[in-house]
Write a protein that holds these residues in place. Structure first.
Motif, PDB file in Angstrom:
ATOM      1  N   THR A 180    -123.856 -45.345  53.338  1.00  0.00           N
ATOM      2  CA  THR A 180    -122.652 -44.525  53.227  1.00  0.00           C
ATOM      3  C   THR A 180    -121.578 -44.947  54.228  1.00  0.00           C
ATOM      4  O   THR A 180    -120.496 -44.354  54.265  1.00  0.00           O
ATOM      5  N   ALA A 181    -121.865 -45.951  55.026  1.00  0.00           N
ATOM      6  CA  ALA A 181    -120.895 -46.543  55.949  1.00  0.00           C
ATOM      7  C   ALA A 181    -121.272 -48.008  56.141  1.00  0.00           C
ATOM      8  O   ALA A 181    -122.443 -48.374  56.006  1.00  0.00           O
ATOM      9  N   ASP A 182    -120.305 -48.826  56.473  1.00  0.00           N
ATOM     10  CA  ASP A 182    -120.552 -50.248  56.627  1.00  0.00           C
ATOM     11  C   ASP A 182    -121.334 -50.531  57.909  1.00  0.00           C
ATOM     12  O   ASP A 182    -121.199 -49.827  58.914  1.00  0.00           O
ATOM     13  N   ARG A 183    -122.142 -51.569  57.850  1.00  0.00           N
ATOM     14  CA  ARG A 183    -122.901 -52.032  59.004  1.00  0.00           C
ATOM     15  C   ARG A 183    -123.045 -53.547  58.877  1.00  0.00           C
ATOM     16  O   ARG A 183    -123.336 -54.047  57.791  1.00  0.00           O
ATOM     17  N   ARG A 184    -122.841 -54.271  59.949  1.00  0.00           N
ATOM     18  CA  ARG A 184    -122.871 -55.729  59.870  1.00  0.00           C
ATOM     19  C   ARG A 184    -124.293 -56.251  59.690  1.00  0.00           C
ATOM     20  O   ARG A 184    -125.244 -55.712  60.268  1.00  0.00           O
TER      21      ARG A 184
END
Length: 216
Positions: A180-184
């Protein structure tokens, strides 16, 4: 049968100076398929192999397939290019496998999912916007040009994301995490661009603009 992947803008030149329509800037045409990866080639153990979809799924559960079950999913082919960040491009390959959209249909994400993390052997990972992952040309490839992938090129499964640099499509894929959120991912944490669009030469994190990704 998938359709060829194209792009309206961009053309380049091969080492001989000939114009190559559809070649992203800074790329050169590659004859053959170099082997490029980080770390050793994993040993395939079919009795232990499974493909997982987990994270923010629509039903809150986890979906798993054995290798036999995964390779029994609907198979299709896509004719698409592969653009490596090391500046070679392999044009017009036929990839065969299971479309990413099939996985999204069978194991749908929750409504608030914006990104996915594709997980591979040894904990390798690559993050993608959900819109990129859901492209009709994105494929969990098991074959190239009608032949099974070799171990060095990602057997039993590698992800093909033709419109992004090839590191966004890991070899030896083992699952997908809905986020639900970006993560590298692995390379994105180590200085590669969070999006990786070859048509915009998004190679490195220092080129990122606001909104391209989370902070390092």
């Amino acid at each position: 049968m998938g359709q060829p992947v194209g792009h309206e803008s961009g053309e380049g030149r091969d080492p001989a100076g000939a114009t190559q329509p559809g070649l992203p800037p800074g790329q050169r045409v590659q004859r053959g398929w170099p082997v490029t990866h980080y770390g050793p080639v994993p040993k395939f153990r079919p009795e232990r192999w499974e493909f997982r979809v987990f994270g923010a799924t629509a039903d809150g559960g986890k979906n798993c397939w054995t290798h036999e079950e995964f390779t029994a999913l609907p198979y299709t082919t896509v004719v698409a290019d592969l653009h490596c960040v090391t500046k070679f491009s392999m044009l017009g390959a036929e990839w065969g496998g299971i479309p990413a959209r099939t996985i999204l249909d069978i194991a749908p994400p929750a409504d608030d999912v914006t990104h996915v993390m594709v997980w591979a052997e040894y904990g390798f990972s690559s993050n993608l916007r959900l819109s990129d992952f859901a492209s009709e040309h994105v494929l969990f490839a098991t074959h190239k040009d009608g032949e099974l992938l070799t171990a060095e090129h990602g057997f039993p499964v590698r992800l093909i994301v033709p419109h992004l640099y090839a590191w966004k499509g890991p070899k030896w894929v083992r699952g997908v995490e809905y986020m639900t959120a970006d993560r590298r991912g692995f390379w994105e944490e180590r200085g590669y661009h969070n999006v990786g669009d070859p048509w915009r030469e998004q190679r490195y994190s220092y080129q990122e603009e606001p909104g391209d990704g989370p902070g390092l």
